[in-house]
Write a protein that holds these residues in place. Structure first.
Motif, PDB file in Angstrom:
ATOM      1  N   ALA B 250      -9.496 -38.359 -10.661  1.00 11.45           N
ATOM      2  CA  ALA B 250      -8.267 -37.828 -10.414  1.00 11.45           C
ATOM      3  C   ALA B 250      -7.970 -36.529 -10.822  1.00 11.45           C
ATOM      4  O   ALA B 250      -7.197 -35.815 -10.392  1.00 11.45           O
ATOM      5  N   ALA B 251      -8.237 -36.150 -12.018  1.00 10.53           N
ATOM      6  CA  ALA B 251      -8.165 -34.778 -12.442  1.00 10.53           C
ATOM      7  C   ALA B 251      -8.774 -33.725 -11.549  1.00 10.53           C
ATOM      8  O   ALA B 251      -8.134 -32.755 -11.230  1.00 10.53           O
ATOM      9  N   MET B 252     -10.165 -34.096 -11.154  1.00 11.31           N
ATOM     10  CA  MET B 252     -10.476 -33.244  -9.942  1.00 11.31           C
ATOM     11  C   MET B 252      -9.965 -32.889  -8.877  1.00 11.31           C
ATOM     12  O   MET B 252      -9.363 -31.866  -8.423  1.00 11.31           O
ATOM     13  N   LEU B 253      -9.167 -34.186  -8.323  1.00  7.52           N
ATOM     14  CA  LEU B 253      -8.395 -33.931  -7.176  1.00  7.52           C
ATOM     15  C   LEU B 253      -7.285 -33.361  -7.360  1.00  7.52           C
ATOM     16  O   LEU B 253      -6.715 -32.490  -6.512  1.00  7.52           O
ATOM     17  N   ALA B 254      -6.505 -33.512  -8.721  1.00  8.29           N
ATOM     18  CA  ALA B 254      -5.321 -32.682  -8.940  1.00  8.29           C
ATOM     19  C   ALA B 254      -5.402 -31.276  -8.985  1.00  8.29           C
ATOM     20  O   ALA B 254      -4.478 -30.457  -9.180  1.00  8.29           O
ATOM     21  N   LEU B 255      -6.705 -30.612  -9.108  1.00  8.33           N
ATOM     22  CA  LEU B 255      -7.038 -29.184  -9.130  1.00  8.33           C
ATOM     23  C   LEU B 255      -6.382 -28.548  -8.022  1.00  8.33           C
ATOM     24  O   LEU B 255      -5.931 -27.398  -8.007  1.00  8.33           O
ATOM     25  N   TYR B 256      -6.523 -29.078  -6.913  1.00  5.14           N
ATOM     26  CA  TYR B 256      -6.039 -28.327  -5.554  1.00  5.14           C
ATOM     27  C   TYR B 256      -4.573 -28.311  -5.576  1.00  5.14           C
ATOM     28  O   TYR B 256      -4.198 -27.076  -5.365  1.00  5.14           O
ATOM     29  N   PRO B 257      -3.687 -29.319  -5.868  1.00  2.00           N
ATOM     30  CA  PRO B 257      -2.184 -28.958  -5.791  1.00  2.00           C
ATOM     31  C   PRO B 257      -1.890 -28.128  -7.174  1.00  2.00           C
ATOM     32  O   PRO B 257      -0.934 -27.299  -7.038  1.00  2.00           O
ATOM     33  N   LEU B 258      -2.498 -28.124  -8.213  1.00  2.00           N
ATOM     34  CA  LEU B 258      -2.314 -27.326  -9.204  1.00  2.00           C
ATOM     35  C   LEU B 258      -2.659 -26.001  -8.970  1.00  2.00           C
ATOM     36  O   LEU B 258      -1.876 -25.027  -9.326  1.00  2.00           O
ATOM     37  N   SER B 259      -3.757 -25.581  -8.183  1.00  2.00           N
ATOM     38  CA  SER B 259      -4.135 -24.390  -7.903  1.00  2.00           C
ATOM     39  C   SER B 259      -2.992 -23.616  -6.631  1.00  2.00           C
ATOM     40  O   SER B 259      -3.050 -22.280  -6.808  1.00  2.00           O
ATOM     41  N   LEU B 260      -2.174 -24.408  -6.382  1.00  2.00           N
ATOM     42  CA  LEU B 260      -1.193 -23.944  -5.418  1.00  2.00           C
ATOM     43  C   LEU B 260      -0.075 -23.346  -6.227  1.00  2.00           C
ATOM     44  O   LEU B 260       0.811 -22.581  -5.756  1.00  2.00           O
ATOM     45  N   TRP B 261       0.220 -24.044  -7.396  1.00  2.00           N
ATOM     46  CA  TRP B 261       1.393 -23.652  -8.437  1.00  2.00           C
ATOM     47  C   TRP B 261       1.385 -22.214  -8.678  1.00  2.00           C
ATOM     48  O   TRP B 261       0.166 -21.723  -9.159  1.00  2.00           O
ATOM     49  N   PRO B 262       2.225 -21.349  -8.353  1.00  2.00           N
ATOM     50  CA  PRO B 262       2.112 -19.962  -8.434  1.00  2.00           C
ATOM     51  C   PRO B 262       1.805 -19.408  -9.830  1.00  2.00           C
ATOM     52  O   PRO B 262       1.177 -18.339  -9.978  1.00  2.00           O
ATOM     53  N   ARG B 263       2.277 -20.212 -10.620  1.00  2.00           N
ATOM     54  CA  ARG B 263       1.730 -19.824 -12.302  1.00  2.00           C
ATOM     55  C   ARG B 263       0.312 -19.709 -12.471  1.00  2.00           C
ATOM     56  O   ARG B 263      -0.149 -19.090 -13.434  1.00  2.00           O
ATOM     57  N   TYR B 264      -0.391 -20.673 -11.697  1.00  2.00           N
ATOM     58  CA  TYR B 264      -1.660 -20.585 -11.821  1.00  2.00           C
ATOM     59  C   TYR B 264      -2.708 -20.117 -10.572  1.00  2.00           C
ATOM     60  O   TYR B 264      -3.917 -20.269 -10.710  1.00  2.00           O
ATOM     61  N   ALA B 265      -2.011 -19.753  -9.706  1.00  2.00           N
ATOM     62  CA  ALA B 265      -2.657 -19.173  -8.507  1.00  2.00           C
ATOM     63  C   ALA B 265      -2.785 -17.634  -8.707  1.00  2.00           C
ATOM     64  O   ALA B 265      -3.821 -17.193  -7.986  1.00  2.00           O
ATOM     65  N   GLU B 266      -2.033 -16.963  -9.361  1.00  2.00           N
ATOM     66  CA  GLU B 266      -2.166 -15.666  -9.677  1.00  2.00           C
ATOM     67  C   GLU B 266      -2.699 -15.333 -11.151  1.00  2.00           C
ATOM     68  O   GLU B 266      -2.550 -15.928 -11.941  1.00  2.00           O
ATOM     69  N   PRO B 267      -3.181 -14.225 -11.240  1.00  2.00           N
ATOM     70  CA  PRO B 267      -3.700 -13.702 -12.634  1.00  2.00           C
ATOM     71  C   PRO B 267      -2.493 -13.765 -13.581  1.00  2.00           C
ATOM     72  O   PRO B 267      -1.538 -13.569 -13.296  1.00  2.00           O
ATOM     73  N   ALA B 268      -3.105 -14.248 -14.833  1.00  2.00           N
ATOM     74  CA  ALA B 268      -1.922 -14.212 -16.068  1.00  2.00           C
ATOM     75  C   ALA B 268      -2.102 -12.932 -16.396  1.00  2.00           C
ATOM     76  O   ALA B 268      -2.937 -12.488 -17.239  1.00  2.00           O
ATOM     77  N   THR B 269      -1.063 -12.075 -16.392  1.00  2.00           N
ATOM     78  CA  THR B 269      -0.998 -10.641 -16.842  1.00  2.00           C
ATOM     79  C   THR B 269      -0.830 -10.656 -18.200  1.00  2.00           C
ATOM     80  O   THR B 269      -1.029  -9.331 -18.990  1.00  2.00           O
ATOM     81  N   ASP B 270      -0.235 -11.511 -18.829  1.00  2.00           N
ATOM     82  CA  ASP B 270       0.182 -11.279 -20.232  1.00  2.00           C
ATOM     83  C   ASP B 270      -0.992 -11.541 -21.409  1.00  2.00           C
ATOM     84  O   ASP B 270      -0.909 -11.632 -22.556  1.00  2.00           O
ATOM     85  N   ILE B 271      -2.255 -12.172 -20.971  1.00  2.00           N
ATOM     86  CA  ILE B 271      -3.086 -12.704 -21.637  1.00  2.00           C
ATOM     87  C   ILE B 271      -4.100 -11.282 -21.677  1.00  2.00           C
ATOM     88  O   ILE B 271      -4.989 -11.105 -20.845  1.00  2.00           O
TER      89      ILE B 271
END
Lengths: 75, 543
Positions: B250-271
Motif C-alpha cells: 500500500a505504501a508503494m502504491l501511495a508513492l504515485y499520488p504523493l509524487s504529484l503533491w507539489p510539495r514533493y514534486a519539486e526540489p526542496a530549496t530550503d534544505i
C-alpha cells in the motif's frame, strides 16, 4: 605464506574455504564417519577463524592519511 | 545441573558481544577481524566457564557455518547482480530513471530507501532489501555509509511479519499459547512496531538534511508510517502472514499520488545542508550516456519482484518448490551444565528453490544474458574509457570479503547458543529486574538475540519461549512480553553485524562496518528505550 597473508583476497579466500570445508567434515565425523573427520573439521574451523586476526596482528596496513576513516567522502 | 546465573557468568557471557562491538566501533577493526576474534572469545568462555566440551564446540561451529549459508545465498547473487548492473552502466541508467520519479531528492530517497526496501522485506528476507537498495542509493548519489544505514533502519518495521510472516510463524512454533493470547500478541507486536516505522522514517529524513528536512518531509513521513505501522496492526488482526506485505505494498502504491503533491514534486530549496549526499556525483557523470534505457535498467528489479511474489504467494508453486529440502545430520551435544541440543537428521533444512537467493540468482543470470546479448558491457567500457574487470572476478573480489565475517558471526552465535551463554544473558536480566523493569528490558533480550545471530527470526526462536516463561513467573501479560521480544528482535537487526557487512559489500565499502554501526547505533538505542516505555504502558493497560 607471507605473500598469502599480505594479499587481502588471498587470505580471506583461504579462510572462506576452510570455513566451508569444516561443515561436512564435522557433520560426518560427529555422526557416521570416522572421528578423525570431526577433528579435521574442527582444525579447519579454528584455522579459518585465526587467519583474519592473525593477519591484522602481523601485517596490519597503515591507514592512508589522506583518507577519511568513515568513508563518508569515498566513492 | 542448572546453568549458573550470577554476575560473573552473566558478565562473561556478555564478553563476546562487548569485545565484538569494541573491536568494530572503537578500534575500527574490519568485520572479518573482529568477527573471527569473537569466535575465540565465545569459545574460550564456553569451554572454561560454561563447561562446554570440544565436540559440542565443533558441532556448534559447524551449525553456525550452515546458518551462515542462508545469508550467503543472498549475498552472492545480490553481489552478482550488483556487478552486472555496475559494469553495464545499469546503475547510471537507473539513476536517471529514478530522478524522473520526482525532482525532489528527499522524496526519491524515502521512496527507495524506506518504501521500496520495506516492500522487499515484505516478500523476501535474509538481508535482501539491504543488498538490493544500498547500491541503488549509491547510484542516486547517496554517500555509501548512509546508503547502507538508511535501508537497514528503514525496513526494520517489516522484520517480524515480513518475508510473508516467517518470523511470526517461527515464533508460534516455539511457544505454547492459547488462541486469545496469540491474537493479543499479534496485535500488541503490531502496536510496538509502529514505533519502528515512525522512528525509521524520521531518521531517514534526519540523515538526509537534519531539521530543515524534517520540516519539509514530516507530512510524508507520517502518511507512510501510518500506512505501514497502523496498516500492519490492522492486517495482523486478520492474517499475520500478510501483515507486513499488504501495508508495504500500500505504501508503494501511495508513492504515485504523493509524487504529484507539489510539495514533493519539486526540489526542496530550503534544505541546504545534506550530509547524506555526495556533492559531485551528478556532475561527474553528466556526459556519460548509459547504453540502456530506463526500462531496461529497471528490468531486474521488476523481474525480482515478480519471481519473489510468485514463489511466495502462488501456493501450488510454493509447495512444489519448497518440497526440495536438505540439511546435514548432527548428533546430540551437551554441556557440563546440562544444556542439551538434540540430535537431528537434517539440521535447519534449506529449501533452495524457495529461498530468496533463488529469485536473485535467476534475476541476475537472466539480466546478465540480456545485457551481454545487447552489448551493454562493451559499450559502457568504451563510454567510460575503463577496462572492466569482468563480472565473475568482480563478484569473487567483493563476495569473499563479505562472506568471511558472516561465517564468523554466525559461528560465534552458535557457540554462544550451544554453551548456554544466551540463556544466561536472558535469565540474568530477568533475575535482577523487578516485574516492570523486566517489562521495560524485555525487548533488549530480543535486541541481544538479533545482534548475536543477525536474524530477528533466530532471536525469536531462541528467546520467545523463555520470555513467555519469565512473564508467567513475574505475573506479566505473556502476549505483551512476547510482543516486546518480537519488536526487540527487529530492532537488533539495525546493528546486526551480518546486515552491516552485507550492506557494506554491496555499497562497495567493505571494511567500514564500524562507521555504519555508528550511524545505526543511536537509532537502535532510541528504539529500544521507546519500545521499553511502550511495553510498560501496555502492561499497565492490560493489567
Amino acid at each position: 605464506m607471507v605473500a598469502l597473508l599480505k594479499s587481502r583476497l588471498g587470505y580471506l579466500s583461504v579462510s572462506f574455504c576452510l570455513f566451508l570445508v569444516s561443515l561436512p567434515l564435522v557433520s560426518a565425523g560427529a555422526t557416521s564417519g570416522p572421528r578423525v573427520l570431526l577433528w579435521a573439521g574442527s582444525a579447519a574451523l579454528c584455522i579459518a577463524g585465526l587467519i583474519p586476526p592473525f593477519q591484522r596482528l602481523l601485517f596490519a596496513a597503515k591507514p592512508d592519511p589522506g583518507t577519511k576513516v568513515d568513508g563518508e567522502n569515498s566513492r | 545441573m542448572q546453568i549458573p546465573v550470577d554476575f560473573l557468568h552473566w558478565s562473561l557471557a556478555f564478553l563476546p558481544i562487548l569485545v565484538l562491538a569494541f573491536l568494530l566501533v572503537q578500534l575500527r577493526w574490519t568485520a572479518q577481524q573482529a568477527g573471527a576474534t569473537g569466535i575465540f572469545i565465545a569459545a574460550a568462555v564456553a569451554f572454561f566457564v560454561f563447561r562446554t566440551p570440544l565436540e559440542t564446540l565443533a558441532v556448534a561451529g559447524a551449525k553456525g557455518v550452515w546458518d551462515a549459508l542462508f545469508i550467503l545465498l543472498v549475498i552472492w547473487p545480490a553481489l552478482l547482480l550488483y556487478q552486472i548492473m555496475h559494469q553495464s552502466g545499469g546503475y547510471d541508467a537507473l539513476r536517471q530513471g529514478i530522478t524522473r520519479l520526482s525532482r525532489n531528492e528527499l522524496f526519491v530517497i524515502i521512496a527507495l530507501g524506506w518504501v521500496f526496501a520495506s516492500f522487499l522485506q515484505g516478500i523476501d528476507g535474509f538481508g535482501t532489501p539491504i543488498a538490493v537498495v544500498a547500491p541503488l542509493l549509491v547510484a542516486f548519489g547517496v554517500r555509501p555509509i548512509y546508503a547502507v544505514a538508511i535501508p537497514i533502519i528503514a525496513h526494520i518495521w517489516a522484520k517480524f511479519f515480513g518475508t510473508l510472516g516467517v518470523g511470526w510463524l517461527a515464533t508460534l512454533q516455539v511457544v505454547d499459547l492459547d488462541e486469545a493470547t496469540i491474537l493479543a500478541a499479534a496485535y500488541q507486536s503490531g502496536l510496538l512496531i509502529i514505533i519502528q516505522a515512525v522512528l525509521g522514517g524520521f531518521t531517514v529524513v534526519w540523515m538526509y538534511g537534519r531539521w530543515p528536512a524534517i520540516r519539509h518531509a514530516w507530512p510524508l513521513v507520517l502518511i507512510i508510517a501510518a500506512l505501514q505501522g497502523v496498516g500492519q496492526v490492522l492486517v495482523a488482526l486478520v492474517d499475520p502472514v500478510l501483515a507486513a506485505f499488504i501495508p508495504a505494498t500500500a505504501a508503494m502504491l501511495a508513492l504515485y499520488p504523493l509524487s504529484l503533491w507539489p510539495r514533493y514534486a519539486e526540489p526542496a530549496t530550503d534544505i541546504v545542508e545534506r550530509p547524506a549526499m555526495l556533492e559531485s556525483r551528478a556532475e561527474d557523470d553528466v556526459d556519460k550516456a548509459p547504453p540502456m534505457g530506463v526500462a531496461m535498467s529497471f528490468f531486474p528489479y521488476i523481474l525480482l519482484t515478480v519471481l519473489a511474489l510468485g514463489t511466495s504467494m502462488i501456493e501450488p508453486l510454493k509447495n512444489a518448490l519448497g518440497s526440495i529440502t536438505f540439511g546435514l545430520p548432527f548428533p546430540e551435544v551437551t554441556t557440563g551444565y546440562g544444556n542439551v541440543n538434540p540430535a537431528t537428521d537434517a539440521y535447519s533444512p534449506l529449501a533452495p528453490l524457495t529461498h530468496p537467493g533463488a529469485s536473485l540468482i535467476i534475476t541476475a543470470l537472466v539480466t546478465w544474458g540480456i545485457y551481454q546479448a545487447r552489448g551493454y558491457y562493451n559499450t559502457w567500457a568504451e563510454t567510460t574509457k575503463t577496462r572492466q574487470k569482468g563480472v565473475c572476478w568482480g563478484l569473487f573480489e567483493s563476495a569473499v570479503p563479505a562472506s568471511v565475517p558472516i561465517l564468523a558471526f554466525l559461528v560465534m552465535a552458535a557457540l554462544m547458543n550451544h554453551s548456554g551463554q544466551n540463556e544466561t544473558l536472558a535469565l540474568g536480566i530477568s533475575a535482577i529486574a523487578p516485574a516492570y523493569a523486566f517489562a521495560f528490558l524485555s525487548n533488549g533480550i530480543g535486541v541481544i538475540g538479533a545482534f548475536t545471530t543477525s536474524s530477528s527470526t533466530s532471536s525469536n526462536v531462541l528467546f520467545s519461549d523463555l520470555q513467555v516463561t519469565l512473564a508467567r513467573l513475574k505475573g506479566l501479560p505473556e502476549a505483551t512480553i512476547l510482543a516486546a521480544q518480537s519488536a526487540g528482535g527487529g530492532i537488533g537487526n539495525a546493528i546486526a553485524p551480518a546486515n552491516v557487512v552485507m550492506g557494506a559489500s554491496t555499497a562497495g565499502i567493505s571494511g567500514q562496518e564500524g562507521a555504519i554501526l555508528r550511524k545505526t547505533l543511536p537509532w537502535t538505542l532510541a528504539a529500544f528505550l521507546l519500545t521499553g516505555a511502550a511495553t510498560v504502558l501496555l502492561v499497565l493497560l492490560v493489567n
